[in-house]
Each structure stands twice: as structure tokens, then as C-alpha cells.
Design an enzyme around this catalytic site. Structure first.
Site, PDB file in Angstrom:
ATOM      1  N   GLU A   1       0.816  -1.218   0.000  1.00 38.12           N
ATOM      2  CA  GLU A   1       0.000   0.000   0.000  1.00 38.12           C
ATOM      3  C   GLU A   1       0.849   1.268   0.000  1.00 38.12           C
ATOM      4  OE1 GLU A   1      -2.279  -1.051   3.402  1.00 38.12           O
ATOM      5  OE2 GLU A   1      -3.678  -2.295   2.277  1.00 38.12           O
TER       6      GLU A   1
ATOM      7  N   ASP B   1      -0.905  -5.213   9.564  1.00 43.10           N
ATOM      8  CA  ASP B   1      -1.981  -4.424  10.157  1.00 43.10           C
ATOM      9  C   ASP B   1      -2.027  -4.724  11.650  1.00 43.10           C
ATOM     10  OD1 ASP B   1      -2.969  -3.195   7.886  1.00 43.10           O
ATOM     11  OD2 ASP B   1      -4.565  -4.647   7.561  1.00 43.10           O
TER      12      ASP B   1
END
Length: 589
Positions: free
Chosen positions: A340, A364
Site C-alpha cells: 500500500e 496491520d
């Protein structure tokens, strides 16, 4: 990654300073002073490595430094030798500001010998006062025990500080002048992928490079890659990369022919992205001389979602493989690639890799599981709550924990210690699951593994705050094992096609470390880096060199090592760090 040549490696400069008075004083100190310098060089050259596995090189000044002329000669030599950080050593009084390292960008430390015959400690204090007054912060190294004048041993407490300074300083110097390559732009509004050039340039001394994701598509379509390597990689993938569960509905599952095409594309994407970062001489032989050069990137990020992944295979395979220490070319140092395009997490990964030589886990910070929640969902009650670290992309396969230490315990090793057998075990314990169609319409293959428990990790993250700048968060802790059925239930309700690490931080009972929930609640972003080992103290030292304050950590105060000038900004360690960083400003501004 393209390796530095012997001539342009970052080196550590050793500066032996001495009382400049001739006709008896200086002459009586020459041997002891030179021996100090040689002993430090020997320590560093047998304990500190570059990330390519070779031991660090030290450069000792041509003579002891008794005054400004010799200090200038030393500085000239260090420039020629590509010295990136300096350690000054002395057993005696020297002439403070006349003998110090004046380079504003090089991390610097001074070891003042603790002996009674000569005032090494007095010089240390005088030189540090000069550094502080001139705005050139330096690290103070002074042993707790008095040594005999002829003692050539380096005390353990001094060794610890020398090595910590060297690891952090070498990281600072090694990333200076390199590039961060953004492949694509902002992913789904994630703040970390809004690349902040001022942060990279002023705090890290790095360049920012940018290419559109279309460049990968161009190279795919025009075959701008080494076909021989592609063939090798596909053969290797067929042998070692096993497909995992496909959770997609039947209409969204790919047949064997489509999966073969998918594998071919993700392998080519991996090779192309590496070539974008560091270049590939083979491309020049294919009449692509410009592409052969690469972008001098020591780290990179791939946007992926959603402009690429809605149409083309996601970057999970290439991110996982490049970040690992093993591929079809064998064992090698990892390439730092953030999913990302989270540039801030990429820098955290870069810090972790530079300090340890090891592959990093990008994740995450997904879920805090309390004891009550776990018991309600699974019927089993854990000893404490824990945090689920999970992400589809950039978790290195080393994160399986399939490396082993001397006692046979699971660990993560630097590339130079990883064996072929250990690397293959990481692959054997990884499955490649077809990407979940609802998230990745273009398909892809995500690594699925479970990190073994009992491994020490340091979870960390850089965040940018308007008006303040970058701050660093650190949480040392351990991976844990859950009963298999408990893991399955928790993982399947989250995403069973991605890699999982169950993490418990070390608690202090105060502030952000009151309990596990507090750690998660105080985390500043959606992503974190998990670096093997308890390296929080090294990260704190590194951050202070770059003038990045640490807003949250669970490192013992006795292990905090920052420049001596920080002591002038109050007695509370956290507050003085903020005030000192604000006062001195970014290292390269």
C-alpha cells in the site's frame, strides 16, 4: 540488492585524541591512546556487519589528534575514505573544541577512559560541553569501573554502548543519499502512503523517486525482464510454492490454466519491481540501458489498491518474496518493499533491517482480543489479551519462525546465518492462497502462515503529526502460540488466507503499557513493523541521531542511550527527548 563496492562502503572513523603538549606529555600517552583506537576498531570489525553480511570497516586517523591541524587532517582522510560516523577515544586530557569532530551530519561518540592517572573523563566532559554549545550533539561513553592505565580490555558496559552507537550510526549513514521509490501513489487514503518529501530529505537525507504502476504493466507487456530468470523462478515456484485454501465462491475461482497465468504474472512483477529498485545489468544487454540502472532505492512501496488490484494481480507475492531472505537465486539480503506504498512503515522496516540484518514483518494492527472475547468465541480463556498482527502483503516468510537458534528455538536470523534448509522450511510452512475476490478483483496470491510462539519481537511505527513532525512508537514483546482450534476459529473469522502473528507486548502497568488493550489503543496508525529481537534501545538511539522523538516505548530507562546534550533539557527522559529534538531540528535541515 546491488552491493556497495569495497571502495565506497560506509566506514566507521576512529579518532584517537591526545594531550598535545610535547617534550614528555604527548609522548608518554601515544601508545595507550593508539591501543584504545585499535581495540575499538577490533571490537567493531568483529561484531558489526553491513547488511550484505561482511564485517564493517574501520578507519583510524593517521596520527593521534592533539590539535586542530591534526583534527582537520583526520577529517580530510575520513572524507576520502567515506566515513559515515565517528568515535573519538582518549585516556587523557585533550584540547576540547580543538580536537572534536565538527561534521554536522555524522553521528559522533566519545569514549573517555575511566582511569586515575590521566583525566580522560575531564576531556570527555569538556568535549561534550563543546559539542553541546556548538549544536553538534555527541554520545558520551564512560565506563563505570576504574581501569589500570595499561588495561587494553574494553569493559562490558563500554562495549554495549560502542556497539549500540555503531549499529545506529551505521544505519543513519547507510540510508543517507539513497532513494525511496514510490510505485504508484496513495492507497485508499492511507496517510502513510502520502509521501512526505520533507521528512525523507530533512530527517533521513534520502531522495524520493516516483514511477506510475503503469511502468510495471509496460515492462510486462514489452517483456522488459530477464526471461532466463523468469524461467528459473517459475520452475522454483512450481517446486517450492504450494497453493492454499481458496475461499472464493465457485464463480470467482480460477481454473488451472488461469492460475498458471497468475503465477507467471506475479513472478514477473517480483523481478520487475526488484529491477526498478536496484537495476539489473542484464537489461542493458537487451537494449534497455536506462531501465538497467534502477532508482538507487534502498526501500520502496507498491500502491496496489485499488487502481492496480481491481484489474491486475495484487502485489502480495512480490512483496512477501522480496522482503524475505530467500528466493530462486538462493539466500540473500531482503529488499524492503511496503504494501500500500506505506512509506512510513517502509522506513520502519528499513530501520529494523539496518539494525539487525534480518527480514521484517509488515502487518496491520488488526484486533485486540481480550480474555473475555476469546473465551466467548472459542470457549478457551487465555492468560492475557493479545494483538492480532495480520496483513496480506509484506510479511517476510522468515516470519514463520522456521529458523532455529543454537538451542533449537524458533527465531529469525540475519541473511548471512540463514541456511538453505531453514529457508526451505519457511516455504514448506507457507501456503499461497488465491486472493479474496471481493478485495482483489484482479486476483493474486497471498502468503498464509502462522508465526511460531515464544519469539521476541519489537513492534514499532513512525507517524507524522502536523506541527510536530515524525514520532516513533515502540512496543517490545513476544509472539505467542494459541491452541490450534483457537487459532483456527479466530483466524477464519478474520482472514485465513493471510499471515498471522499473535503478539503480546511487555507491560509496565503504566500509561500506554498499562495492559495489552492500552498498547493497541495508543497505536498511531493502522500498520506496524515487527522486528525480531528486543531492539527498542537501538531504535531509540537511532531516532535520537535523526532527531525523531519517541512518544511511546517500554524499554528500561537504564538502556536508553541518547546524546549527552539531551541532559540539558530536563530530567524526565520523554520530555527531554521532545525538547532536544525540537531544539536541534532535523539532522539534514
Amino acid at each position: 540488492m546491488a552491493l556497495a563496492t569495497q571502495s565506497n562502503r560506509i566506514k566507521i572513523g576512529i579518532r584517537p585524541t591526545i594531550d598535545g603538549r610535547r617534550m614528555g606529555v604527548r609522548e608518554s600517552l601515544e601508545t595507550q591512546t593508539i591501543r584504545m583506537a585499535q581495540s575499538v576498531a577490533q571490537l567493531l570489525q568483529t561484531h558489526i556487519r553491513y547488511t550484505d553480511s561482511t564485517f564493517v570497516e574501520c578507519v583510524v586517523a593517521d596520527s593521534t589528534i592533539g590539535g586542530v591541524a591534526e583534527a582537520a587532517a583526520c577529517a580530510d582522510k575520513f572524507k576520502r575514505e567515506n566515513v559515515g560516523l565517528t568515535i573519538t577515544v582518549t585516556p587523557c586530557w585533550c584540547y576540547g573544541s580543538e580536537t572534536i569532530d565538527m561534521d554536522p551530519h555524522m553521528p559522533k561518540a566519545i569514549w573517555g577512559f575511566n582511569g586515575t592517572e590521566r583525566p580522560g573523563a575531564v576531556y570527555l566532559a569538556a568535549a561534550l560541553a563543546g559539542h553541546s554549545q556548538l549544536g553538534l550533539p555527541a554520545f558520551s561513553i564512560y565506563g563505570t569501573e576504574v581501569q589500570e592505565a595499561d588495561d587494553t580490555n574494553i569493559p562490558e558496559d563500554v562495549k554495549e554502548k560502542l556497539l549500540r552507537f555503531a549499529r545506529a550510526g551505521l544505519a543513519v549513514a547507510s540510508i543517507r543519499g539513497k532513494s525511496y521509490l514510490s510505485i504508484g501513489s496513495v492507497s485508499m487514503g492511507i496517510a502513510g502512503s502520502i509521501v512526505n518529501q520533507a521528512f525523507f530529505q530533512e530527517y533521513l537525507g534520502m531522495r524520493n523517486e516516483y514511477v506510475d504502476m503503469m511502468e510495471i504493466k509496460r515492462r510486462l507487456d514489452r517483456k522488459i525482464y530477464d526471461q532466463e530468470e523468469v524461467d528459473l523462478a517459475l520452475s522454483w515456484v512450481k517446486q517450492y510454492c504450494k497453493e492454499g485454501v481458496d475461499v472464493n465462491s465457485l464463480e470467482n475461482q480460477r481454473n488451472a490454466e488461469e492460475r498458471a497465468e497468475l503465477w507467471e504474472n506475479v513472478v514477473k512483477m517480483t523481478i520487475i519491481t526488484r529491477d526498478l529498485m536496484v537495476g539489473n545489468p542484464k537489461l542493458a544487454t537487451l537494449n534497455y540501458a536506462e531501465e538497467a540502472l534502477g532508482h538507487n532505492a534502498i526501500a520502496a512501496g507498491f500502491q496496489g489498491q485499488r487502481h492496480w488490484t481491481d484489474h491486475l494481480p495484487n502485489g502480495d507475492f512480490m512483496e512477501a518474496m522480496l522482503n524475505s531472505t530467500y528466493d530462486w537465486n538462493g539466500v540473500r539480503p531482503p529488499y524492503i518493499l511496503a504494501t500500500e506504498n506505506d512509506s512510513l512503515n517502509a522506513i520502519g522496516m528499513l530501520f529494523g533491517h539496518q539494525l539487525t540484518g534480518k527480514a521484517q514483518i509488515f502487518a496491520d494492527v488488526r484486533t485486540y482480543w481480550s480474555q473475555d472475547s476469546v473465551e466467548r468465541v472459542t470457549g478457551w480463556r487465555p492468560e492475557s489479551g493479545f494483538i492480532h498482527l495480520i496483513n496480506s502483503g509484506s510479511a517476510a516468510l522468515d516470519g514463520t519462525g522456521e529458523h532455529q537458534d543454537a538451542q533449537g528455538n524458533p527465531t529469525l536470523k540475519p541473511a548471512w546465518d540463514v541456511t538453505e534448509e531453514e529457508a526451505k522450511r519457511c516455504l514448506e510452512n507457507t501456503r499461497w492462497c488465491p486472493a479474496v475476490h471481493e478485495y482483489f478483483r484482479g486476483g493474486g496470491l497471498s502468503s498464509q502462515f502462522l508465526t511460531k510462539g515464544g519469539i521476541p519481537f519489537t513492534m514499532h511505527r513512525i507517524n507524522l503529526i502536523k506541527g510536530l513532525g515524525p514520532v516513533l512508537q515502540i512496543a517490545e514483546g513476544w509472539s505467542i502460540d494459541l491452541p490450534q482450534d483457537v487459532h483456527n476459529k479466530l483466524n477464519q473469522r478474520t482472514n485465513e488466507t493471510w499471515p498471522t502473528t499473535w503478539f503480546v507486548p511487555r507491560l509496565t502497568g503504566k500509561g500506554a503499557f498499562t495492559d495489552v488493550y492500552s498498547v493497541m489503543a495508543n497505536w498511531g496508525a493502522n500498520h506496524c513493523v515487527a522486528t525480531h529481537g528486543h531492539v527498542g534501545a537501538d531504535l531509540i538511539t537511532l531516532a535520537s541521531m535523526l532527531r525523531i522523538p519517541v512518544c511511546m516505548h517500554n524499554v528500561s530507562e537504564k538502556n536508553i542511550f541518547r546524546p549527552s546534550a539531551w541532559n540539558g533539557f530536563g530530567q524526565d527522559k520523554e520530555g527531554q527527548d521532545y525538547r532536544a529534538c525540537q531544539n536541534f531540528g532535523p539532522l539534514y535541515k
